[in-house]
Design a protein around this motif. Structure first.
Motif, PDB file in Angstrom:
ATOM      1  N   ILE A  75       0.836  -1.212   0.000  1.00 24.38           N
ATOM      2  CA  ILE A  75       0.000   0.000   0.000  1.00 24.38           C
ATOM      3  C   ILE A  75       0.867   1.257   0.000  1.00 24.38           C
ATOM      4  CG2 ILE A  75      -1.727   1.270   1.314  1.00 24.38           C
ATOM      5  CD1 ILE A  75      -2.795  -1.367   2.312  1.00 24.38           C
ATOM      6  N   ILE A  76       1.931   1.256   0.803  1.00 24.56           N
ATOM      7  CA  ILE A  76       2.830   2.415   0.854  1.00 24.56           C
ATOM      8  C   ILE A  76       3.504   2.627  -0.497  1.00 24.56           C
ATOM      9  CG2 ILE A  76       4.957   3.289   1.890  1.00 24.56           C
ATOM     10  CD1 ILE A  76       4.117   2.030   4.498  1.00 24.56           C
ATOM     11  N   ALA A  77       3.870   1.540  -1.170  1.00 24.87           N
ATOM     12  CA  ALA A  77       4.487   1.663  -2.494  1.00 24.87           C
ATOM     13  C   ALA A  77       3.513   2.281  -3.495  1.00 24.87           C
ATOM     14  CB  ALA A  77       4.962   0.292  -2.973  1.00 24.87           C
ATOM     15  N   LYS A  78       2.255   1.862  -3.454  1.00 29.89           N
ATOM     16  CA  LYS A  78       1.262   2.441  -4.370  1.00 29.89           C
ATOM     17  C   LYS A  78       1.040   3.924  -4.070  1.00 29.89           C
ATOM     18  CE  LYS A  78      -1.261  -1.874  -5.147  1.00 29.89           C
ATOM     19  NZ  LYS A  78      -2.558  -2.585  -4.962  1.00 29.89           N
ATOM     20  N   VAL A  81       3.942   5.932  -5.414  1.00 33.46           N
ATOM     21  CA  VAL A  81       3.855   6.125  -6.864  1.00 33.46           C
ATOM     22  C   VAL A  81       2.831   7.199  -7.199  1.00 33.46           C
ATOM     23  CG1 VAL A  81       3.197   5.005  -9.024  1.00 33.46           C
ATOM     24  CG2 VAL A  81       4.658   3.803  -7.405  1.00 33.46           C
ATOM     25  N   ILE A  82       1.664   7.166  -6.514  1.00 32.18           N
ATOM     26  CA  ILE A  82       0.619   8.154  -6.788  1.00 32.18           C
ATOM     27  C   ILE A  82       1.093   9.558  -6.431  1.00 32.18           C
ATOM     28  CG2 ILE A  82      -1.658   8.930  -6.028  1.00 32.18           C
ATOM     29  CD1 ILE A  82      -2.445   5.994  -5.748  1.00 32.18           C
ATOM     30  N   TRP A  83       1.687   9.719  -5.253  1.00 33.77           N
ATOM     31  CA  TRP A  83       2.112  11.047  -4.806  1.00 33.77           C
ATOM     32  C   TRP A  83       3.287  11.567  -5.622  1.00 33.77           C
ATOM     33  CZ3 TRP A  83       1.505  13.275   0.631  1.00 33.77           C
ATOM     34  CH2 TRP A  83       0.220  13.016   1.110  1.00 33.77           C
ATOM     35  N   VAL A  84       4.298  10.741  -5.832  1.00 31.43           N
ATOM     36  CA  VAL A  84       5.468  11.195  -6.586  1.00 31.43           C
ATOM     37  C   VAL A  84       5.076  11.498  -8.023  1.00 31.43           C
ATOM     38  CG1 VAL A  84       7.735  10.517  -7.443  1.00 31.43           C
ATOM     39  CG2 VAL A  84       7.102  10.007  -5.087  1.00 31.43           C
ATOM     40  N   GLY A  85       4.229  10.655  -8.618  1.00 24.81           N
ATOM     41  CA  GLY A  85       3.782  10.925  -9.988  1.00 24.81           C
ATOM     42  C   GLY A  85       2.983  12.207 -10.096  1.00 24.81           C
ATOM     43  N   SER A  86       2.089  12.447  -9.148  1.00 26.83           N
ATOM     44  CA  SER A  86       1.279  13.670  -9.180  1.00 26.83           C
ATOM     45  C   SER A  86       2.143  14.918  -9.006  1.00 26.83           C
ATOM     46  CB  SER A  86       0.211  13.615  -8.088  1.00 26.83           C
ATOM     47  OG  SER A  86      -0.606  12.475  -8.235  1.00 26.83           O
ATOM     48  N   MET A  87       3.091  14.860  -8.078  1.00 26.08           N
ATOM     49  CA  MET A  87       3.956  16.020  -7.852  1.00 26.08           C
ATOM     50  C   MET A  87       4.911  16.251  -9.017  1.00 26.08           C
ATOM     51  SD  MET A  87       4.732  15.330  -3.809  1.00 26.08           S
ATOM     52  CE  MET A  87       5.753  16.779  -3.583  1.00 26.08           C
ATOM     53  N   THR A  88       5.344  15.189  -9.672  1.00 21.98           N
ATOM     54  CA  THR A  88       6.222  15.342 -10.828  1.00 21.98           C
ATOM     55  C   THR A  88       5.487  16.001 -11.989  1.00 21.98           C
ATOM     56  OG1 THR A  88       7.474  13.376 -10.156  1.00 21.98           O
ATOM     57  CG2 THR A  88       7.726  14.111 -12.425  1.00 21.98           C
TER      58      THR A  88
END
Length: 307
Positions: A75-78, A81-88
């Protein structure tokens, strides 16, 4: 948590700017506020997509009722990915906005506002990329942050319903587990509806402004921008409440945490008795999730007989 950040940081900045016509934190807020708002859209979009995939896996799982609980690391990995992708994907917003000052046409008082204009001091390659993003920003908003989550959620729900309607193993779906799965699907649909209703005005305004901005005054554009921001704040306020109300396990855990904090979690006889009662209730309620029906309990032994 990201909705809380939006309400805690962006809402006071916008209200302060509307009251005093001065930008709180100056040029930094002109860059951070759009970055956080676009990141919020990305977090919601990719979270809805991830929830749709999870519901699809739950529907196609051969042993849905006995499916193991997902590990915390997964869950933490998902979420990462969601947070880092959105911020990128929101990084161009930091380079696109800057602070501007101009006299108000009504009162003549100097006012500060944020304008969408890349800095000319940027390197040529980055400057061209930011300009490309600015030209495609309207359709990028509409395609990625509006069409993608809605179409993805609707498609997953239709496929899930199709699979469940053709599933022959209805005995597993008719239990408490099937009701829980249906409740989770309703929660995702409600989140998608709230998100779609709150982001529709912004996308409509972006398309209208893109083709009619020369004929619109600055006051009208500022008003439309303010309306779009408050729709975003409304979405950030409603989404956590909706989750706590519709998702019963999450709401119950939140209430238990609040009660625990209010009472100080002091170990006493009452709490120990309450915990024992809750354990007994949990064990009794968990019996409904067994695959085989429970047999009738054995007769109680009389007092004084050996164990």
């Amino acid at each position: 948590f990201w909705d809380f950040l939006i309400l805690f940081f962006c809402l006071p900045v916008v209200i302060f700017n509307e009251i005093t016509k001065k930008r709180l934190l100056g040029d930094m807020s002109c860059r951070i506020v759009p970055f956080m708002e676009v990141s919020s859209l990305g977090v919601t979009t990719f979270s809805l997509c991830a929830l749709g995939i999870d519901r699809f896996h739950a529907a196609t799982s051969p042993q849905a009722s006995t499916r193991p609980i997902e590990q915390c690391q997964s869950i933490i990995a998902k979420l990462a990915v969601i947070w880092v992708g959105s911020m990128t994907l929101s990084v161009p917003e930091v380079l696109l906005w800057q602070l501007a000052r101009d006299a108000s046409p009504v009162s003549g008082v100097p006012a500060e506002y944020c304008t969408m204009k890349p800095l000319s001091s940027l390197p040529e390659s980055i400057y061209s990329l930011v300009l490309t993003y600015q030209n495609a920003r309207m359709w990028w908003y509409f395609g990625c942050y509006f069409c993608l989550p809605i179409l993805f959620t609707v498609s997953c729900q239709l496929v899930t319903r199709r699979i469940r309607s053709t599933d022959k193993k209805s005995e597993c779906r008719a239990t408490k587990h099937g009701q829980c799965e249906g409740h989770l699907n309703c929660t995702i649909i409600a989140l998608t509806i709230i998100y779609g209703l709150c982001t529709t005005p912004e996308n409509v305004c972006n398309i209208v402004v893109a083709y009619m901005s020369p004929d619109m005054s600055k006051q009208t554009l500022d008003l439309l921008n303010l309306i779009n921001q408050f729709f975003l704040f409304f979405k950030c306020s409603v989404t956590p409440v909706l989750l706590l109300c519709l998702c019963r396990p999450l709401g119950q855990a939140f209430m238990d945490c609040c009660c625990c904090c209010c009472e100080g979690c002091g170990p006493d006889g009452t709490s120990s008795e309450g915990s024992a009662d809750s354990k007994l209730k949990t064990e009794m309620s968990s019996s409904i999730f067994f695959d085989k029906p429970r047999e009738t309990p054995p007769p109680l032994l009389a007092l004084g007989t050996p164990c």
